[in-house]
Write a protein that holds these residues in place. Sequence first.
Motif, PDB file in Angstrom:
ATOM      1  N   ARG A 177      52.721  43.453  38.919  1.00 51.73           N
ATOM      2  CA  ARG A 177      52.620  44.853  39.369  1.00 51.73           C
ATOM      3  C   ARG A 177      51.408  45.042  40.275  1.00 51.73           C
ATOM      4  O   ARG A 177      51.470  45.728  41.282  1.00 51.73           O
ATOM      5  CB  ARG A 177      52.518  45.795  38.163  1.00 51.73           C
ATOM      6  CG  ARG A 177      53.808  46.084  37.494  1.00 51.73           C
ATOM      7  CD  ARG A 177      53.616  47.153  36.400  1.00 51.73           C
ATOM      8  NE  ARG A 177      54.674  47.046  35.441  1.00 51.73           N
ATOM      9  CZ  ARG A 177      54.673  46.233  34.392  1.00 51.73           C
ATOM     10  NH1 ARG A 177      53.650  45.452  34.150  1.00 51.73           N
ATOM     11  NH2 ARG A 177      55.688  46.196  33.569  1.00 51.73           N
ATOM     12  N   LEU A 178      50.292  44.433  39.874  1.00 51.93           N
ATOM     13  CA  LEU A 178      49.077  44.552  40.682  1.00 51.93           C
ATOM     14  C   LEU A 178      49.250  43.839  42.021  1.00 51.93           C
ATOM     15  O   LEU A 178      48.932  44.392  43.075  1.00 51.93           O
ATOM     16  CB  LEU A 178      47.876  43.962  39.934  1.00 51.93           C
ATOM     17  CG  LEU A 178      47.442  44.683  38.669  1.00 51.93           C
ATOM     18  CD1 LEU A 178      46.316  43.922  37.993  1.00 51.93           C
ATOM     19  CD2 LEU A 178      47.018  46.107  38.966  1.00 51.93           C
ATOM     20  N   ALA A 179      49.767  42.628  41.980  1.00 58.04           N
ATOM     21  CA  ALA A 179      49.934  41.838  43.203  1.00 58.04           C
ATOM     22  C   ALA A 179      50.880  42.529  44.180  1.00 58.04           C
ATOM     23  O   ALA A 179      50.678  42.452  45.397  1.00 58.04           O
ATOM     24  CB  ALA A 179      50.441  40.438  42.854  1.00 58.04           C
ATOM     25  N   ALA A 180      51.870  43.225  43.659  1.00 57.29           N
ATOM     26  CA  ALA A 180      52.831  43.922  44.539  1.00 57.29           C
ATOM     27  C   ALA A 180      52.155  45.005  45.369  1.00 57.29           C
ATOM     28  O   ALA A 180      52.629  45.342  46.456  1.00 57.29           O
ATOM     29  CB  ALA A 180      53.970  44.505  43.704  1.00 57.29           C
ATOM     30  N   THR A 181      51.043  45.548  44.896  1.00 54.10           N
ATOM     31  CA  THR A 181      50.318  46.569  45.652  1.00 54.10           C
ATOM     32  C   THR A 181      49.319  45.960  46.627  1.00 54.10           C
ATOM     33  O   THR A 181      48.821  46.642  47.512  1.00 54.10           O
ATOM     34  CB  THR A 181      49.524  47.497  44.704  1.00 54.10           C
ATOM     35  OG1 THR A 181      48.497  46.734  44.078  1.00 54.10           O
ATOM     36  CG2 THR A 181      50.419  48.149  43.679  1.00 54.10           C
ATOM     37  N   GLY A 182      48.974  44.690  46.423  1.00 55.51           N
ATOM     38  CA  GLY A 182      47.943  44.048  47.239  1.00 55.51           C
ATOM     39  C   GLY A 182      46.637  43.887  46.494  1.00 55.51           C
ATOM     40  O   GLY A 182      45.668  43.326  47.016  1.00 55.51           O
ATOM     41  N   ILE A 183      46.578  44.384  45.248  1.00 58.40           N
ATOM     42  CA  ILE A 183      45.394  44.185  44.421  1.00 58.40           C
ATOM     43  C   ILE A 183      45.304  42.701  44.091  1.00 58.40           C
ATOM     44  O   ILE A 183      46.282  42.091  43.682  1.00 58.40           O
ATOM     45  CB  ILE A 183      45.471  45.014  43.124  1.00 58.40           C
ATOM     46  CG1 ILE A 183      45.495  46.506  43.472  1.00 58.40           C
ATOM     47  CG2 ILE A 183      44.303  44.682  42.192  1.00 58.40           C
ATOM     48  CD1 ILE A 183      45.807  47.399  42.285  1.00 58.40           C
ATOM     49  N   ARG A 184      44.136  42.135  44.290  1.00 55.02           N
ATOM     50  CA  ARG A 184      43.952  40.712  44.024  1.00 55.02           C
ATOM     51  C   ARG A 184      43.574  40.488  42.560  1.00 55.02           C
ATOM     52  O   ARG A 184      43.028  41.367  41.911  1.00 55.02           O
ATOM     53  CB  ARG A 184      42.888  40.140  44.950  1.00 55.02           C
ATOM     54  CG  ARG A 184      43.347  40.196  46.414  1.00 55.02           C
ATOM     55  CD  ARG A 184      42.329  39.657  47.353  1.00 55.02           C
ATOM     56  NE  ARG A 184      41.252  40.639  47.535  1.00 55.02           N
ATOM     57  CZ  ARG A 184      40.068  40.355  48.047  1.00 55.02           C
ATOM     58  NH1 ARG A 184      39.788  39.135  48.446  1.00 55.02           N
ATOM     59  NH2 ARG A 184      39.154  41.285  48.199  1.00 55.02           N
ATOM     60  N   ILE A 185      43.873  39.300  42.091  1.00 57.08           N
ATOM     61  CA  ILE A 185      43.613  38.939  40.699  1.00 57.08           C
ATOM     62  C   ILE A 185      42.853  37.621  40.689  1.00 57.08           C
ATOM     63  O   ILE A 185      43.164  36.716  41.457  1.00 57.08           O
ATOM     64  CB  ILE A 185      44.927  38.799  39.917  1.00 57.08           C
ATOM     65  CG1 ILE A 185      45.708  40.112  39.985  1.00 57.08           C
ATOM     66  CG2 ILE A 185      44.655  38.406  38.469  1.00 57.08           C
ATOM     67  CD1 ILE A 185      47.156  39.966  39.630  1.00 57.08           C
ATOM     68  N   SER A 186      41.851  37.556  39.830  1.00 56.12           N
ATOM     69  CA  SER A 186      41.115  36.295  39.677  1.00 56.12           C
ATOM     70  C   SER A 186      40.773  36.115  38.215  1.00 56.12           C
ATOM     71  O   SER A 186      40.980  37.002  37.396  1.00 56.12           O
ATOM     72  CB  SER A 186      39.859  36.297  40.548  1.00 56.12           C
ATOM     73  OG  SER A 186      38.896  37.178  40.020  1.00 56.12           O
TER      74      SER A 186
END
Length: 194
Positions: A177-186
């Motif tokens: 869900r986050l990645a679909a918005t462009g929010i990056r994850i680490s």
Amino acid sequence: DEVRGTIDKPYLTDALLPLIGRYDGPVDEGADGDREFLRQLIADDRLIDNVTVEFQTKQCLKTNRVIGYEALARVRNRRALNPELLFSDDIELPLQFAMTDVVLDLTMGFWKALERDGRSQSVSINCSSAMLSDPDFVQNNLIAAIRSHRVPFREVIIELTDVGETGLEALKEGAGRLAATGIRISIDDFGRDI
């Protein structure tokens, strides 16, 4: 605190090897007192009002240039309290959500201030797997807060602090869900269970 040694960047193996074993890590003498302090803040319904954020720079190891900031949750009247206690299993998840809402609001405000000053950089916010596995929290808290502050999603990095017991499938859905918005994850560099 005592300086045990210094090394030149870029941290060559030969420079690190002599330091291994000379430092046992911090002694956590105050954890019980900190837990009691938190219990009292919660009992008095004063925890959320005392949550604040300190920002730590993220620097490129090659150039030493600031490349972003990490939001670190703190308790206003006990800044040295280990933030892992704030987001431990001792604290109910709804209270962790409320603290993260404070962190989000302050962090998005910080990003906007950087933007006004012409110095916008990415900002990182720590989240547990339990938070990222909750679809309502991801949509109605994380994504909604970033959107309401009009911060570009690509400027936000959510740092996963643990893998926990929520299950990888739910975690993958939240991350998706986050990645679909462009929010990056680490993965948080101080992750507990990763």
